[in-house]
Design a protein around this motif. Structure first.
Motif: not given
Length: 141
Positions: A110-111, A114-115, A121-122, A125
């Protein structure tokens, strides 16, 4: 990695302290070579990560209404979970969430997603959790 470097420095000091006066130049040369090799390896790893972070993501070609994803690729997409994200004040694009879904199905964390896609990030996730519980990974990933 840092512990390995500190351990190497400690071993260098011990080896130089225990060595005879005549052997110290040879031991110093070996230690300098080992340290230089370690620095090159760390530099290569960091350079590869930097290049990977800047490499464009493979996305499907744009269609008349944005990116086109097949129904099979979007199978299991958690639309109920992401619907509030599409209706909020700072709503995400649906094709951005589809791209995140494809990356989550490919096994990316997820990180990382997101990046790369500039998502919270949520949000990433939610997609990663749904991809892990509901679908098999994409072929070739």
């Amino acid at each position: 990695m840092l512990l390995a470097v500190l351990g190497l420095l400690l071993l260098e000091e011990v080896a130089l302290g225990l060595a005879d006066e005549d052997d110290r130049p040879v031991i110093s040369g070996i230690m300098i070579g080992a340290s230089g090799t370690g620095l090159l390896l760390v530099g290569a790893v960091l350079l590869r990560r930097w290049i990977d972070d800047r490499r464009p993501l493979p996305l499907p070609p744009p269609g008349p209404h944005g990116r086109e994803y097949s129904a099979r690729a979007l199978e299991g997409f958690p639309m109920d979970a992401v619907r509030p994200l599409l209706l909020g004040e700072h709503a995400h694009q649906l094709d951005q969430l589809y791209s995140a879904w494809m990356l989550a199905r490919a096994g990316h964390p997820a990180a990382w997603i997101a990046r790369r896609l500039r998502l919270p990030v949520d949000t990433a996730q939610v997609l990663v959790d749904a991809a892990r519980t509901g679908t098999r990974p994409l072929p070739g990933s």
